[in-house]
Design a protein around this motif. Structure first.
Motif, short mmCIF file in Angstrom:
data_model
loop_
_atom_site.label_atom_id
_atom_site.label_comp_id
_atom_site.label_asym_id
_atom_site.label_seq_id
_atom_site.Cartn_x
_atom_site.Cartn_y
_atom_site.Cartn_z
N LEU A 180 0.83 -1.21 0.00
CA LEU A 180 0.00 0.00 0.00
C LEU A 180 0.86 1.26 0.00
N LEU A 181 1.93 1.23 0.77
CA LEU A 181 2.81 2.39 0.83
C LEU A 181 3.44 2.68 -0.53
N PHE A 182 3.97 1.68 -1.19
CA PHE A 182 4.61 1.90 -2.48
C PHE A 182 3.60 2.23 -3.58
N MET A 183 2.42 1.59 -3.53
CA MET A 183 1.40 1.89 -4.55
C MET A 183 0.92 3.33 -4.41
N SER A 184 0.73 3.79 -3.19
CA SER A 184 0.28 5.18 -3.02
C SER A 184 1.42 6.16 -3.25
N GLY A 185 2.63 5.75 -2.99
CA GLY A 185 3.77 6.65 -3.19
C GLY A 185 4.11 6.87 -4.65
N PHE A 186 3.86 5.88 -5.50
CA PHE A 186 4.23 6.01 -6.91
C PHE A 186 3.06 6.30 -7.83
N SER A 187 1.85 6.41 -7.29
CA SER A 187 0.69 6.72 -8.14
C SER A 187 0.52 8.23 -8.24
N PRO A 188 -0.07 8.70 -9.32
CA PRO A 188 -0.30 10.13 -9.47
C PRO A 188 -1.29 10.65 -8.43
N ALA A 189 -1.12 11.89 -8.02
CA ALA A 189 -1.98 12.48 -7.00
C ALA A 189 -3.44 12.49 -7.44
N ALA A 190 -3.70 12.72 -8.72
CA ALA A 190 -5.08 12.77 -9.20
C ALA A 190 -5.76 11.41 -9.04
N ALA A 191 -5.02 10.34 -9.25
CA ALA A 191 -5.60 9.00 -9.09
C ALA A 191 -5.97 8.74 -7.64
N LEU A 192 -5.12 9.16 -6.70
CA LEU A 192 -5.43 8.99 -5.28
C LEU A 192 -6.64 9.82 -4.88
N HIS A 193 -6.70 11.05 -5.38
CA HIS A 193 -7.84 11.91 -5.07
C HIS A 193 -9.14 11.31 -5.60
N ASN A 194 -9.12 10.83 -6.83
CA ASN A 194 -10.32 10.24 -7.42
C ASN A 194 -10.74 8.97 -6.67
N ALA A 195 -9.78 8.17 -6.25
CA ALA A 195 -10.11 6.96 -5.51
C ALA A 195 -10.75 7.29 -4.16
N ALA A 196 -10.19 8.28 -3.47
CA ALA A 196 -10.77 8.69 -2.18
C ALA A 196 -12.15 9.30 -2.38
N HIS A 197 -12.32 10.08 -3.43
CA HIS A 197 -13.61 10.71 -3.73
C HIS A 197 -14.65 9.65 -4.04
N ASP A 198 -14.31 8.66 -4.84
CA ASP A 198 -15.24 7.58 -5.18
C ASP A 198 -15.59 6.75 -3.95
N TRP A 199 -14.61 6.53 -3.07
CA TRP A 199 -14.87 5.77 -1.85
C TRP A 199 -15.87 6.51 -0.98
N ARG A 200 -15.71 7.82 -0.86
CA ARG A 200 -16.64 8.60 -0.03
C ARG A 200 -18.06 8.51 -0.59
N HIS A 201 -18.20 8.62 -1.91
CA HIS A 201 -19.52 8.51 -2.51
C HIS A 201 -20.12 7.11 -2.31
N ALA A 202 -19.29 6.07 -2.44
CA ALA A 202 -19.79 4.71 -2.30
C ALA A 202 -20.27 4.42 -0.88
#
Length: 58
Positions: free
Chosen positions: A30-52
Motif C-alpha cells: 500500500l505504501l509503495f502503490m500510493s507513493g508512486f501513483s499520481p496524486a489525481a488518481a489517489l484523489h479520485n479513488a478517495a472521492h469515489d470511496w466517499r460517494h460509495a
C-alpha cells in the motif's frame, strides 16, 4: 500457590510470524502503490470511496 508459565507452541509461533509477514507485505504494498501513483488518481479513488459509503464530500 502454583506458578504458571506460558510458552508458545511452535504452531502458534509460526502462525504469528505468518501474520506479521502478511501484514508487512500488505502495508509495504500500500505504501509503495500510493507513493508512486499520481496524486489525481489517489484523489479520485478517495472521492469515489466517499460517494460509495454515503459520506458527503461537496
Amino acid at each position: 500457590m502454583v506458578a504458571v508459565t506460558r510458552t508458545l507452541s511452535p504452531v502458534l509461533a509460526g502462525e504469528r510470524l505468518n501474520a506479521v509477514l502478511v501484514a508487512a507485505i500488505l502495508g509495504l504494498g500500500l505504501l509503495f502503490m500510493s507513493g508512486f501513483s499520481p496524486a489525481a488518481a489517489l484523489h479520485n479513488a478517495a472521492h469515489d470511496w466517499r460517494h460509495a459509503h454515503n459520506f458527503p464530500c461537496h
